[in-house]
Design a protein around this motif. Sequence first.
Motif, mmCIF file in Angstrom:
data_model
loop_
_atom_site.group_PDB
_atom_site.id
_atom_site.type_symbol
_atom_site.label_atom_id
_atom_site.label_comp_id
_atom_site.label_asym_id
_atom_site.label_seq_id
_atom_site.Cartn_x
_atom_site.Cartn_y
_atom_site.Cartn_z
ATOM 1 N N PHE A 104 0.841 -1.197 0.000
ATOM 2 C CA PHE A 104 0.000 0.000 0.000
ATOM 3 C C PHE A 104 0.878 1.249 0.000
ATOM 4 N N GLY A 105 1.914 1.225 0.824
ATOM 5 C CA GLY A 105 2.852 2.353 0.839
ATOM 6 C C GLY A 105 3.490 2.551 -0.531
ATOM 7 N N ALA A 106 3.849 1.440 -1.183
ATOM 8 C CA ALA A 106 4.456 1.525 -2.512
ATOM 9 C C ALA A 106 3.499 2.183 -3.489
ATOM 10 N N LEU A 107 2.215 1.824 -3.385
ATOM 11 C CA LEU A 107 1.227 2.412 -4.292
ATOM 12 C C LEU A 107 1.088 3.907 -4.033
ATOM 13 N N VAL A 108 1.091 4.283 -2.752
ATOM 14 C CA VAL A 108 0.946 5.706 -2.438
ATOM 15 C C VAL A 108 2.150 6.487 -2.968
ATOM 16 N N LEU A 109 3.358 5.926 -2.803
ATOM 17 C CA LEU A 109 4.545 6.623 -3.301
ATOM 18 C C LEU A 109 4.537 6.680 -4.828
ATOM 19 N N GLY A 110 4.068 5.596 -5.461
ATOM 20 C CA GLY A 110 3.943 5.604 -6.920
ATOM 21 C C GLY A 110 2.965 6.677 -7.372
ATOM 22 N N PHE A 111 1.871 6.808 -6.638
ATOM 23 C CA PHE A 111 0.886 7.845 -6.922
ATOM 24 C C PHE A 111 1.537 9.222 -6.805
ATOM 25 N N GLY A 112 2.341 9.401 -5.762
ATOM 26 C CA GLY A 112 3.032 10.671 -5.570
ATOM 27 C C GLY A 112 3.940 10.995 -6.747
ATOM 28 N N ARG A 113 4.656 9.978 -7.240
ATOM 29 C CA ARG A 113 5.526 10.196 -8.393
ATOM 30 C C ARG A 113 4.712 10.591 -9.614
ATOM 31 N N ALA A 114 3.585 9.908 -9.801
ATOM 32 C CA ALA A 114 2.765 10.191 -10.972
ATOM 33 C C ALA A 114 2.213 11.616 -10.926
ATOM 34 N N LEU A 115 1.829 12.070 -9.731
ATOM 35 C CA LEU A 115 1.266 13.417 -9.602
ATOM 36 C C LEU A 115 2.257 14.479 -10.060
ATOM 37 N N GLY A 116 3.540 14.272 -9.741
ATOM 38 C CA GLY A 116 4.520 15.316 -10.013
ATOM 39 C C GLY A 116 5.220 15.169 -11.343
ATOM 40 N N GLU A 117 4.976 14.059 -12.040
ATOM 41 C CA GLU A 117 5.672 13.830 -13.299
ATOM 42 C C GLU A 117 5.271 14.896 -14.316
ATOM 43 N N THR A 118 6.283 15.469 -14.975
ATOM 44 C CA THR A 118 6.005 16.648 -15.787
ATOM 45 C C THR A 118 6.137 16.413 -17.287
ATOM 46 N N MET A 119 7.350 16.045 -17.712
ATOM 47 C CA MET A 119 7.658 16.172 -19.143
ATOM 48 C C MET A 119 6.837 15.239 -20.017
ATOM 49 N N ALA A 120 6.749 13.972 -19.606
ATOM 50 C CA ALA A 120 6.008 13.030 -20.440
ATOM 51 C C ALA A 120 4.581 13.525 -20.627
ATOM 52 N N LEU A 121 4.009 14.091 -19.561
ATOM 53 C CA LEU A 121 2.642 14.577 -19.665
ATOM 54 C C LEU A 121 2.564 15.842 -20.501
ATOM 55 N N ALA A 122 3.533 16.752 -20.277
ATOM 56 C CA ALA A 122 3.503 17.992 -21.052
ATOM 57 C C ALA A 122 3.565 17.688 -22.542
ATOM 58 N N MET A 123 4.261 16.590 -22.905
ATOM 59 C CA MET A 123 4.423 16.277 -24.316
ATOM 60 C C MET A 123 3.264 15.467 -24.880
ATOM 61 N N LEU A 124 2.565 14.720 -24.027
ATOM 62 C CA LEU A 124 1.603 13.745 -24.546
ATOM 63 C C LEU A 124 0.151 14.023 -24.221
ATOM 64 N N VAL A 125 -0.111 14.845 -23.207
ATOM 65 C CA VAL A 125 -1.481 14.883 -22.695
ATOM 66 C C VAL A 125 -2.377 15.783 -23.539
ATOM 67 N N GLY A 126 -1.787 16.626 -24.385
ATOM 68 C CA GLY A 126 -2.616 17.435 -25.275
ATOM 69 C C GLY A 126 -2.906 18.826 -24.784
ATOM 70 N N SER A 127 -2.745 19.054 -23.489
ATOM 71 C CA SER A 127 -2.871 20.392 -22.904
ATOM 72 C C SER A 127 -4.110 21.151 -23.316
#
Lengths: 292, 325
Positions: free
Chosen positions: B235-258
């Motif tokens: 569960f802790g691993a999932l929460v930390l993974g979630f935290g990483r996903a929240l802050g991830e920037t570049m891949a999203l800036a390039m792919l999410v369509g903005s």
Amino acid sequence: MSQTGLQLPQLERQPMEPRALKSIILSAITIACAITACIPLFSVLILLIYRGGKRLTLELFYTLPPGAFDAHGVGGFGNAILGTAFMVGIAGLISIPFGILAAVYLAELDPHSKISETARFCAKTMTGLPSIIAGVFAYAVVVLVMGHYSSWAGGIALSLLMIPTVMLTAEEAIKMVPNPMREAAYGMGCTPAQSLVKVILPVAMPGIITGVVLAVARAAGETAPLLFTALFSESWLSPNNPTASLAVLIYNWSSSPYENLIELAWAASLILVVLVFVLNIISRSMGGKTKL
Amino acid sequence: MADNEFLGNVGGRTLSKPPTPGDIFFDKSFRFLTRAFTWATIFLLAFIVYKIGGKALPAFPDLGIKFLFTSVWNSSENVYGILPQIWGTIYSSFLALILGGFFGITIAIFITQDFLPYKVEFALKNIIELLAAIPSVVYGLWGIYVLVPLIRPLANFLHEYLGWIPFFSTRLSGLGLLPAVLVLSIMILPTVAAISQDAFKAIPHKTKEAAFGMGTTRWEAILRVMLPTASGGIFGALVLGFGRALGETMALAMLVGSMSTLTLSFFAPADTIAALLANTFPEANVGLETGALMYAACVLLLITLIVNIAGAVIVTKATPGGDRR
């Protein structure tokens, strides 16, 4: 006498028995998952070698970016390679002494005090800090104060991401130093600082370097902290002005309409990934040695 | 005579001497420095929060709390709201967590539960760790030129036949949530896998032997004994993974369509706070827009801090000896 009434249970597992079947199916799913998870890595690597390898020439390393209308196959990104190296260098100069000195305190001098607990907690929290936040912070603290974008701002933003990695791995490495070595150093009459500098840190060095190399590898690939601190530039490195870096170059050129620039972005990605992998392999081989 | 051999030519004087003033000075200053940098770590985090909060504060009276609940971002009319970005951040991270979490935990089981010979296990572990080493901007490039063309036919097929399901309600016209989520899940997979592996390895060997001794199959042991025992760490691993996903920037800036849209559809363009910062900050007008971006950064910082601290606390509590990790 006769054993006809006694039914011996089947001791061997039959593959078609429901429980065993379920186990086999789940194992198959697991194997499929593991293979699927490896696909992206190989896909990225193959594409990098295929599309980036096409443009990989020595020229890339010493020429400047091409103009948008330059002929196909012209130009390189020597300034971006230099810029990345320079900014990671600045970040290292800040974060390596910072991280190691703090780690010495955490691991050796006062491991269980309130300050150490708090600092360790802060460092762990900082490992999860979104990299873009480091960029925003450096923008607020350096760019707004200096009044212009510069490689210094980029280096400081990167150092924020390196400090916690260096610190936490160095702490682990120092803790791994066997106790008799400390005892011996103190028994010889060393002061705490002497025992650290002459005995404990040299023994812990492979582990510390592992952390440093990992932090460097991570910093070299970071884009978000550089976007609005170092910005980008088409000319050679001048530290007080906007500075090019490989990562920002890939970002800027990835959506370019010019095929030439896109190809260069692939070549830059290839160089960046090779660099990061080499650093990772170095740190792994160093890490193997720490386990005495 | 024999004694003199030991003492050599020091002539009876002792070789040991107290630390010189120089030694003492070096010792004191070295220890002072380490202490200073330990304090500096704490101050640094506090300073980051203080500085970003301070820059966001001037914008607060103008934008108010409704900044968080409106969806227009228009720099020419100076109207700002980040509801779609907040939604996009949480939605994309959540979807990535489902996918990356599932694969991460499965791989952790695969690596730790004696499925593989040591060499294959070692290779797989390294491959998964190398996934984390690839810079996110390279994933972004890969996503644009490889992933999007690959999944577009499938996405449009799903839209064609299952378009009545809200998740498939738009076409994937290029960039969008799905490619971003896929890349995001690749990026959090190594985090989840690594921390879950630690959780599995922390279980004493006897627990599993007891389960096998009761006659369980391999998977009964894993699902009913190992997973529940490791659940805290996972569960802790999932929460930390979630935290990483929240802050991830570049891949999203390039792919999410903005695009500032509130959507459930996997194929629609969306936006996240980090992507908004990356895409808008370099060209932002000084004044209210920069203030609004600082405000958004502040929101992102708060969300990730809360999630990461929660994750760290859970992992530390759940793993025996986790304090020493």
